[in-house]
Design a protein around this motif. Structure first.
Motif, short mmCIF file in Angstrom:
data_model
loop_
_atom_site.label_atom_id
_atom_site.label_comp_id
_atom_site.label_asym_id
_atom_site.label_seq_id
_atom_site.Cartn_x
_atom_site.Cartn_y
_atom_site.Cartn_z
N VAL A 260 -28.70 17.89 -18.97
CA VAL A 260 -30.01 18.36 -18.53
C VAL A 260 -30.14 19.88 -18.67
O VAL A 260 -31.24 20.43 -18.67
CB VAL A 260 -30.31 17.86 -17.10
CG1 VAL A 260 -29.55 18.65 -16.07
CG2 VAL A 260 -31.80 17.91 -16.82
N PRO B 290 -44.72 18.23 -12.71
CA PRO B 290 -44.38 18.31 -14.15
C PRO B 290 -45.62 18.35 -15.04
O PRO B 290 -45.63 19.07 -16.04
CB PRO B 290 -43.58 17.02 -14.39
CG PRO B 290 -43.07 16.63 -13.06
CD PRO B 290 -44.11 17.06 -12.07
N ARG C 289 -25.12 17.28 -15.76
CA ARG C 289 -25.77 18.58 -15.64
C ARG C 289 -25.74 19.36 -16.95
O ARG C 289 -26.61 20.19 -17.20
CB ARG C 289 -25.13 19.39 -14.51
CG ARG C 289 -25.49 18.83 -13.13
CD ARG C 289 -24.67 19.50 -12.02
NE ARG C 289 -25.01 20.91 -11.87
CZ ARG C 289 -25.99 21.37 -11.13
NH1 ARG C 289 -26.75 20.51 -10.47
NH2 ARG C 289 -26.23 22.65 -11.04
N MET D 225 -35.41 13.72 -14.10
CA MET D 225 -34.15 13.61 -13.37
C MET D 225 -34.41 13.28 -11.91
O MET D 225 -35.34 13.81 -11.30
CB MET D 225 -33.35 14.91 -13.48
CG MET D 225 -32.05 14.90 -12.72
SD MET D 225 -30.91 16.17 -13.33
CE MET D 225 -29.64 16.11 -12.08
N THR E 87 -33.35 24.23 -19.71
CA THR E 87 -33.69 22.99 -18.99
C THR E 87 -35.17 22.64 -19.09
O THR E 87 -35.52 21.50 -19.40
CB THR E 87 -33.32 23.17 -17.51
OG1 THR E 87 -31.94 23.48 -17.44
CG2 THR E 87 -33.59 21.91 -16.72
N GLU E 88 -36.03 23.65 -18.81
CA GLU E 88 -37.45 23.33 -18.71
C GLU E 88 -38.08 22.95 -20.05
O GLU E 88 -39.17 22.42 -20.09
CB GLU E 88 -38.21 24.49 -18.05
CG GLU E 88 -38.16 25.83 -18.79
CD GLU E 88 -37.02 26.72 -18.33
OE1 GLU E 88 -35.99 26.18 -17.85
OE2 GLU E 88 -37.12 27.95 -18.47
N ALA F 221 -34.41 16.29 -3.76
CA ALA F 221 -35.06 17.57 -4.04
C ALA F 221 -36.57 17.44 -4.02
O ALA F 221 -37.27 17.94 -4.90
CB ALA F 221 -34.57 18.13 -5.38
N ILE F 222 -37.08 16.76 -3.01
CA ILE F 222 -38.53 16.71 -2.80
C ILE F 222 -38.93 18.02 -2.13
O ILE F 222 -38.36 18.39 -1.11
CB ILE F 222 -38.91 15.53 -1.87
CG1 ILE F 222 -38.41 14.22 -2.46
CG2 ILE F 222 -40.42 15.48 -1.64
CD1 ILE F 222 -39.03 13.83 -3.74
N ARG G 130 -41.77 11.35 -9.81
CA ARG G 130 -41.83 12.68 -10.39
C ARG G 130 -41.05 12.72 -11.71
O ARG G 130 -41.45 13.38 -12.66
CB ARG G 130 -41.27 13.70 -9.41
CG ARG G 130 -41.37 15.12 -9.89
CD ARG G 130 -40.89 16.09 -8.85
NE ARG G 130 -39.47 15.90 -8.58
CZ ARG G 130 -38.83 16.47 -7.56
NH1 ARG G 130 -39.47 17.23 -6.70
NH2 ARG G 130 -37.54 16.26 -7.39
N THR H 130 -30.00 14.62 -3.78
CA THR H 130 -30.70 14.95 -2.53
C THR H 130 -32.20 14.69 -2.65
O THR H 130 -32.95 15.06 -1.78
CB THR H 130 -30.51 16.43 -2.20
OG1 THR H 130 -30.97 17.18 -3.33
CG2 THR H 130 -29.07 16.77 -1.95
N LEU I 106 -28.48 22.28 -16.74
CA LEU I 106 -28.27 23.08 -15.52
C LEU I 106 -26.87 23.68 -15.52
O LEU I 106 -26.56 24.56 -14.73
CB LEU I 106 -28.47 22.22 -14.28
CG LEU I 106 -29.91 21.74 -14.07
CD1 LEU I 106 -29.98 20.69 -12.98
CD2 LEU I 106 -30.82 22.92 -13.73
N PHE J 213 -32.51 13.62 -8.37
CA PHE J 213 -31.36 14.31 -7.80
C PHE J 213 -30.76 13.52 -6.66
O PHE J 213 -31.44 12.71 -6.02
CB PHE J 213 -31.77 15.70 -7.29
CG PHE J 213 -32.03 16.68 -8.40
CD1 PHE J 213 -33.20 16.60 -9.14
CD2 PHE J 213 -31.12 17.66 -8.70
CE1 PHE J 213 -33.44 17.50 -10.15
CE2 PHE J 213 -31.35 18.57 -9.71
CZ PHE J 213 -32.52 18.48 -10.44
#
Lengths: 570, 365
Positions: free
Chosen positions: B53, B108, B50, B88, B81-82, B94-95, B155, B92, B55, B90
């Motif tokens: 990246v 993206p 993290r 990345m 980050t952006e 994170a969809i 993604r 979970t 975060l 995740f």
């Protein structure tokens, strides 16, 4: 970070002005001798209130009314929750209807409809029973404590149900199944296993009903006052309306003890529910706990369900409809049906005060709910996403007004607003509504925020989106269900608000529920019923319309099973 | 692209205790390799990812991706980050539940403000790559776990980043699907020219996927190397123990003169892999169960083959499918070993254990 700190502190300031200030003014007011001699410290009001010989009787009435109605609501709620989640009773859609529809029938109308049915002189049901069984006098009198307990108990039933039912639904069925394996029947299992494990939820529901009973004004004023049965909330009302000079100091002094009891009880309530609202709730799709087959008991148990539903929904609406059409109250019969007309409807539509109250309530409902939801979004964002000491403090003061009985906080606002130019304007009601019902707006928003797992935002950042884009494309669309719940809840509560308004409403700022109460005090049952039905229709259109609008933004079908709102209706 | 990390520190306070999630990490991750951070939960591997990246903000140190310093305490550099242009996946996935597959994957590119037909072309290409062609209009809530995983990968890849990060991406899948997806992922990554940083606590996953494994413990990289190096030839007891099942027996140096290091242990003298130690060092002998072979007591095999041999008795045999997990007593010491499922041995039998010196690993205590 800087931005969040600024946001937190400005919200703290706004919320303090809304919720802490009236409490302080209430406390100061209780030590003042009149609205115009604010600040002259005196114990006079406390002494006069707490040495009043009526007080003991009032406290007794209050205790019986509050505990009785809470017990009735809780027992009925356990019954409904068990039937819905654990048995094969037919027509389960009724349970959803039962938990949502009473939101659209204002309490004051519900109480009035029971007065129309069961008052001792010309209650419709009483007259009918008298005729049927040749009785010399009316068999029932709703203007008594048992009558008030019955009506308040039915009114609080949906609230208790919405707490107990999810607890029963998320209950680990293996706990029950193991009891069945070890040779307990379904009834024994219910009393030995299910109910003891659900004790926290049941107690929480009971306590919440007690708090609501304590704050209840509609039932004590419509059903208690005609029979001279006073409880604490009507005792306050009497202090500000029935004597020659409205005594706001005395009202504040009475209010202090209700406030103290309520805050204490809410503290206990939060203790029992401390785990249930902290976690991300995962709807357990496909999970079906074992269903108890009712077999022979199905018919009678279903009959009870039908009776409860009709008492809660069908009977009040039918009574109002009937009363709005007949010239005066009479037992249903050929004579009644032949004399039906729209006379009362015409009178109400042309009555300037009724129209003004409709306009005011619509404005307060629509504008108030919009401002309230917007404030709730910001506050929930800070509570859920900004973890600091200040945000924790913001959470506690935002939920402060959850324990405020409307009429008591109305007195506090009276002491507060009388010193400002907004006194007697529609904005006094506007601010008092938003302050008093803020927790109901925040609650669905915080659960919506909690459901947005932080990785959903993080993955947006990793994908190269700025903070603003992330908000616009990810966070807000996912919040839509929460925003809709907040808005609908606030709008429907504001639209039929009674107990705060009864203190703050002045000529020119009449609102619907207060107007209904005036009609009821004057015995204008026909006009009351017509206005009441208009009120129910508008509220229904509002709730159904916004829900339909919100449904179009729902992400896929993932939110089909929303967690029912825990708090509802005031 | 290469990733360089220097002196990275990150401390947390939790329940009044100081937790050193990263305790001065120095790490070079080579370009276009699959690098795995492996370690027990709470070792700091996810925090490190993290931080890379963006975060999580470190307390001290410097992170360089390619030729760009993305974070430095001393030089006061912080690239959000952006702006780091990474991909990345995740844990979970994170969809986003309110978007269909196409919009999830196109996101993206939409942020890069590319023309519409360009986006459509690239999304189609990447969906084809992860074998999800035709799923564009599917609501993301109607995907299976494995499909969600592939959407998340698509993604992460669609903007063709030079570095892709994985945060335990397989841990939410059931055992069978995890194995299939692991193979798929290996194939996908093998076809790309990309630097991958992969975080996991699953040693099989790490061994199967990585070019290089970095084993982490308590906020530090304990050891790094190729999967075989980490498995057969770990330098640290923690690594040897963590990467696979091992019998660990205290040992003392007897001689370092010959081609093997010889040690004395409670179960006898062992010839081990050559490694130089101080004569007084307290050592641990590490033998993996799968490298213990068996001989019957009457037929001791060739004595001249340098195998370490000890005699023991079978205490317990547990059938787990592909083998019998067997506990063998040698005096007071118990050793775990694996017996062929069709073995003729049974509980109580005496037998001879034989281990090649190359499979006897000495690590410092």
């Amino acid at each position: 970070m800087q931005r969040n700190t600024k946001l937190t502190w400005s919200l703290l300031l706004i919320v303090s002005l809304l919720t802490v200030a009236p409490v302080i003014m209430l406390i100061l007011g209780s030590f003042s001798s009149s609205l115009h001699s604010f600040g002259n410290f005196t114990f006079k009001k406390y002494i006069s209130v707490y040495s009043d010989p009526m007080l003991l009787g009032i406290l007794g009435n209050t205790a019986v009314f509050v505990l009785g109605s809470a017990a009735l609501a809780t027992v009925l709620a356990i019954y409904l929750a068990y039937m819905n989640n654990r048995t094969d009773i037919p027509f389960k859609v009724l349970f959803r209807v039962l938990s949502v529809v009473p939101m659209m029938i204002p309490h004051v109308l519900f109480a009035v409809s029971w007065a129309l049915l069961l008052n001792p002189s010309n209650g419709i049901l009483n007259m009918w029973l008298q005729k049927l069984f040749f009785l010399s006098k009316a068999p029932f009198n709703i203007y008594t404590i048992p009558g008030m307990v019955l009506v308040e108990g039915l009114l609080d039933l949906p609230v208790a149900y919405l707490i107990i039912s999810p607890a029963m639904a998320s209950f680990d069925a293996s706990l029950e199944e193991s009891s069945r394996v070890f040779k307990s029947g379904p009834v024994k299992t219910l009393f030995r296993i299910t109910l003891p494990i659900l004790k926290p939820a049941i107690l929480a529901a009971f306590i919440l009903c007690v708090v609501r009973g304590l704050a209840s004004f509609a039932v004590p004023s419509v059903l208690g006052m005609p029979g001279r049965v006073y409880v604490l909330s009507t005792f306050i009302y009497r202090a500000v309306t029935m004597s020659l000079i409205a005594d706001y100091g005395k009202a504040a002094a009475i209010g202090m003890s209700i406030l103290a009891i309520s805050i204490g009880l809410i503290y206990v309530y939060r203790y029992y529910t401390r785990y249930s609202d902290k976690f991300v709730t995962v709807s357990s799709r496909g999970f079906k706990p074992t269903v108890v087959e009712l077999r022979g008991a199905k018919a009678p148990l279903f009959a009870i369900l039908i009776i409860i539903s009709s008492l809660l929904i069908v009977l009040p609406v039918l009574t109002l409809l009937y009363t709005s059409l007949v010239p005066y109250i009479m037992a249903p019969g050929r004579e009644a049906f032949s004399s039906m007309s729209l006379r009362h409807w015409h009178t109400v539509i042309k009555d300037p005060v009724s129209l003004r109250s409709l306009k005011n309530s619509l404005f307060l409902g629509l504008a108030g709910a919009t401002v309230g939801s917007f404030l709730s979004i910001l506050i929930s964002y800070v509570i859920v996403k900004v973890k600091s000491r200040a945000s924790g403090f913001l959470e506690s003061i935002s939920f402060l007004s959850f324990s405020f009985p409307g009429i008591v906080i109305g007195i506090g606002f009276m002491w507060y607003f009388v010193r400002t130019p907004i006194y007697a304007s529609i904005w006094a009601l506007f601010l008092a509504y938003v302050a008093t019902y803020l927790p109901y707006g925040i609650r669905p928003m915080t659960s919506a925020f909690i459901q947005i797992h932080s990785s959903l935002e993080e993955s947006s950042l990793v994908s190269g989106a700025s903070f603003a884009t992330t908000m616009r494309r990810i966070v807000v669309p996912l919040l839509v269900p929460g925003i809709v719940s907040s808005w609908v809840l606030l709008a429907s509560m504001f639209f039929r608000e009674l107990s705060v308004s009864v203190v703050l409403s002045r000529p020119g700022t009449e609102v619907l529920a207060v107007q209904i109460l005036r009609f009821s005090e004057d015995g204008q049952w026909g006009r009351l019923s017509a206005l009441g039905l208009i009120m129910i229709a508008v509220a229904t259109i509002m709730v159904v319309g916004v829900n339909a609008l919100g449904a179009r933004f729902k992400p896929g079908e993932s939110r089909e099973k929303k967690k029912p709102k825990n708090w509802q209706a005031a | 692209m290469e990733i360089k990390i220097r002196g990275l520190k990150k401390h947390f306070f939790s329940e009044g205790k100081l937790i050193k999630a990263l305790d001065g990490v120095n790490l070079d991750i080579k370009a276009n390799k699959i690098f795995t951070l492996l370690g027990p939960s709470g070792c700091g591997k996810t925090t490190l990812l993290r931080c890379i990246v963006g975060l999580e903000t470190p307390d001290e140190g410097e992170i360089q991706i390619g030729n760009t310093i993305v974070w430095s305490k001393d030089k006061k550099i912080y690239v959000p980050t952006e702006k780091r242009e990474l991909g990345m996946v995740f844990q979970t996935y994170a969809i986003w539940p309110h978007m269909d597959v196409f919009n999830n994957v196109a996101y993206p590119l939409q942020n890069m403000k590319l023309p519409k037909d360009d986006i459509a072309r690239r999304v189609a290409k990447v969906l084809d790559f992860v074998q999800l062609s035709g799923f564009e209009k599917r609501p993301s809530t109607r995907l299976s776990g494995g499909q969600q995983q592939r959407v998340a990968l698509a993604r992460a890849l669609v903007a063709e980043p030079k570095v892709i990060l994985f945060d335990e991406p397989l841990s939410n899948l059931d055992a069978k699907l995890r194995e299939e997806t692991r193979k798929e992922l290996k194939t996908f990554l093998g076809e790309l020219n990309i630097t991958a940083v992969y975080v996991t606590h699953d040693r099989v996953e790490a061994l199967a996927l990585s070019d290089i494994i970095g084993v982490m413990n308590a906020g530090n990289i304990v050891e790094q190397g190729s999967p075989t190096k980490i498995y057969f030839d770990a330098d640290h007891r923690f690594v040897a123990d963590f990467i696979g099942r091992a019998n660990i027996i205290p040992a003392k140096i007897y001689s370092q003169a010959g081609p093997y290091t010889e040690v004395d242990t409670p179960i006898g003298r062992f010839s081990c892999q050559k490694r130089s130690f101080d004569a007084k060092d307290e050592l641990m002998l590490c033998i993996r169960p799968e490298f213990i072979s068996f001989e019957s007591p009457d037929n001791k095999g060739d004595e001249g083959d340098n195998l370490n041999r000890v005699t023991g008795q079978i205490k317990q045999m547990i059938f787990v499918g592909e083998v019998f997990e067997t506990e063998i007593r040698i005096g007071d010491t118990g050793l775990m070993a694996k017996l062929d499922p069709e073995t003729k041995y049974k509980e109580g039998d005496k037998l001879v254990l034989a281990v090649k010196p190359g499979h006897c690993l000495l690590v410092s205590k």
